[in-house]
Design an enzyme around this catalytic site. Structure first.
Site, PDB file in Angstrom:
ATOM      1  N   GLY A  33     140.754  -0.723  80.702  1.00  0.00           N
ATOM      2  CA  GLY A  33     140.280   0.423  81.464  1.00  0.00           C
ATOM      3  C   GLY A  33     140.420   0.195  82.959  1.00  0.00           C
ATOM      4  O   GLY A  33     141.399   0.620  83.548  1.00  0.00           O
ATOM      5  N   SER A  80     146.034  -4.007  77.827  1.00  0.00           N
ATOM      6  CA  SER A  80     145.845  -3.302  79.093  1.00  0.00           C
ATOM      7  C   SER A  80     145.135  -4.162  80.128  1.00  0.00           C
ATOM      8  O   SER A  80     145.601  -5.234  80.471  1.00  0.00           O
ATOM      9  CB  SER A  80     145.063  -2.012  78.878  1.00  0.00           C
ATOM     10  OG  SER A  80     145.856  -1.049  78.282  1.00  0.00           O
ATOM     11  N   TYR A  81     143.977  -3.693  80.605  1.00  0.00           N
ATOM     12  CA  TYR A  81     143.265  -4.483  81.604  1.00  0.00           C
ATOM     13  C   TYR A  81     142.657  -5.748  80.999  1.00  0.00           C
ATOM     14  O   TYR A  81     142.189  -6.603  81.730  1.00  0.00           O
ATOM     15  CB  TYR A  81     142.183  -3.648  82.302  1.00  0.00           C
ATOM     16  CG  TYR A  81     141.785  -4.259  83.632  1.00  0.00           C
ATOM     17  CD1 TYR A  81     142.624  -4.138  84.733  1.00  0.00           C
ATOM     18  CD2 TYR A  81     140.614  -4.990  83.768  1.00  0.00           C
ATOM     19  CE1 TYR A  81     142.286  -4.731  85.944  1.00  0.00           C
ATOM     20  CE2 TYR A  81     140.269  -5.572  84.971  1.00  0.00           C
ATOM     21  CZ  TYR A  81     141.107  -5.449  86.062  1.00  0.00           C
ATOM     22  OH  TYR A  81     140.782  -6.040  87.251  1.00  0.00           O
TER      23      TYR A  81
END
Length: 477
Positions: A91, A187-188
């Site tokens: 995120g 992702s993050y």
């Protein structure tokens, strides 16, 4: 008669011994574990029988800060000796329950607009005990009684909380303490995973032997790794995949210095124009149809829904990031399901501190302090420490594209152990793979977007199985 070669036979004495040891450990925590056990989860498939647990672990007594987890025992003949893997979504601000557990690689998939569950035959629980953590605090069901916590979130804060969670979780589930332990995410989590691994590695060196975590490595998918290379990759991918024009690409190349955290105004204009073009398709899977439902979820305004508005040009230099892995359709299903009273009751998530579960918390993204621009030094440190590290990349992702990830891996300056080659699954090319000296492996997944286990579940399971068990991905059809 067992004709299996001796080297391939399971060590039944070891399995029995470990199982008995596990039972002994469970005696000390049977009450706590029973209170976590999930029973009568609404719409749960009857077959196969899945043992799972969920609840809260306090990571800070002073602020009453608690993180929520959902844990699934491995579906194997000997789950008592299978490794333990913690999964983290990115995120920052998106839920590992809503994405990883319920939409990607958990044993259940939410379907039919959030009214039903079906068994995921390609779940990673076939190979490992899977622990899904909603992190950082403020994500999903995780909460804090101190609003100041949400104003102080950064990579170090998140890693410390995740480490404290693991220490307390192992105290509650000591039968898993000696297992091989891996970190996984996307992702993050390209920041979360290596930073948590580094913290565990550093703490293990100063902790008593009976307090160490048996960390063996980590695996991350389409991970944000280094601002310079990731941003360079975004631009080059958009041009090379016909998203933007030659003139826009030339303008951005001429005006953008991706080594700098503060971009020039012409660079901001060019990059914002590029993201405007991405509004027309799904940046997270550029060849997939775009979800057209009228999403009312918290993440709807981030790339994927029609009301997206790019950040102001003057704010671009702050390295504003949109939610990694957002899918409005799956988000809607998850939000409807996890806000059901009967579901929350079954998952022991009835705290009033969380009035409504959201797949992504927009306020976290807005206040998160992005203080780390590159994870490459951490990679170098952990490679020297002997950890097993895999980076995989769905090659249809425009947000954290394969081009940027290749730049990141190459920047580590490692010697190539096994040259770039194709790997196969079901008689087709599954992707490409390169192995480096020191234990780093880079794998691509052909045709997958940002959420590889969602887009290519069979290939993702094959990849994970190879990582966990040390088996080579097939080099021939």
């Amino acid at each position: 008669m067992d004709l299996t070669p001796a080297r391939k036979r399971p060590n039944y004495l070891l399995i029995i011994s470990l199982s008995l040891l596990s039972l002994c450990h469970q005696d000390y925590n049977i009450e706590a574990q029973n209170s976590d056990k999930v029973v009568n989860l609404p719409e749960q498939p009857v077959n196969p029988e899945i043992s799972h647990f969920s609840g809260y672990v306090s990571v800070n007594q002073e602020n009453t800060r608690s993180l929520f987890f959902w844990f699934f025992e491995a579906l194997s003949e000997a789950p008592s000796i299978r490794p333990l893997v913690i999964w983290l979504n990115g995120g920052p601000g998106c839920s590992s329950i809503g994405y990883g557990a319920a939409s990607e690689l958990g044993p259940f998939r939410i379907v039919e607009n959030g009214t039903s569950l079906r068994f995921n035959q390609y779940s990673w629980v076939q190979e490992a005990n899977m622990l899904f953590l909603e992190s950082p605090v403020g994500v999903g069901f995780s909460y804090t009684n101190s609003s100041s916590d949400l104003d102080n979130l950064n990579d170090g804060f998140v890693a410390e909380d995740a480490y404290n969670f693991l220490v307390s979780w192992f105290a509650r589930y000591p039968q898993y303490k000696s297992r091989d332990f891996f970190i996984a995410g996307e992702s993050y989590a390209g920041h979360y995973a290596p930073q948590l691994a580094e913290l565990i590695y550093d703490r293990n060196k100063v902790k008593p032997k009976d307090s160490i975590i048996n960390l063996k490595g980590f695996i991350v998918g389409n991970p944000l790794t280094d601002d310079e290379y990731d941003n360079k990759g975004i631009l080059e991918y958009a041009w090379s995949h016909a998203v933007i024009s030659d003139s826009l690409y030339d303008t951005a190349k001429r005006n953008c210095d991706f080594k700098s955290s503060k971009w020039s105004e012409p660079c901001n204009v060019a990059m914002n124009t590029m993201f405007e073009k991405y509004k027309e398709i799904d940046i997270y899977n550029i060849y997939a149809p775009k979800c057209t439902t009228n999403s009312s979820s918290s993440g709807a305004s981030f790339l994927g829904a029609g009301d997206f508005k790019p950040p102001a040009i003057k704010d671009w230099f702050k390295r504003v990031r949109w939610f990694e892995g957002y899918d409005p359709c799956y988000s809607d299903y998850a939000e409807k399901y996890f806000n059901r009273v009967d579901v929350r009751s079954s998952l022991h998530a009835t705290t009033r501190a969380v009035s409504r579960w959201k797949v992504c918390n927009a306020s976290i993204l807005q206040t998160y302090k992005f203080t780390v621009s590159s994870m490459l030094p951490t990679y170098s440190k952990l490679i020297k420490a002997g950890l097993k590290i895999w980076v995989y990349s769905g090659d249809a992702d425009g947000r954290v594209p394969v081009i940027g990830s290749r730049y990141c891996v190459e920047a580590l300056g490692l010697s190539v152990k096994s040259e770039w080659r194709s790997w196969f699954h079901n008689h087709q090319v599954g992707g490409r793979i390169t192995e480096y000296d020191g234990g780093l492996t880079f794998v691509t997944v052909r045709g997958a977007g940002h959420l590889v286990p969602l887009n290519k579940p069979e290939e993702a399971l094959a990849l994970f199985r190879s990582f966990i068990n040390g088996q080579e991905l097939p080099s021939r059809p």
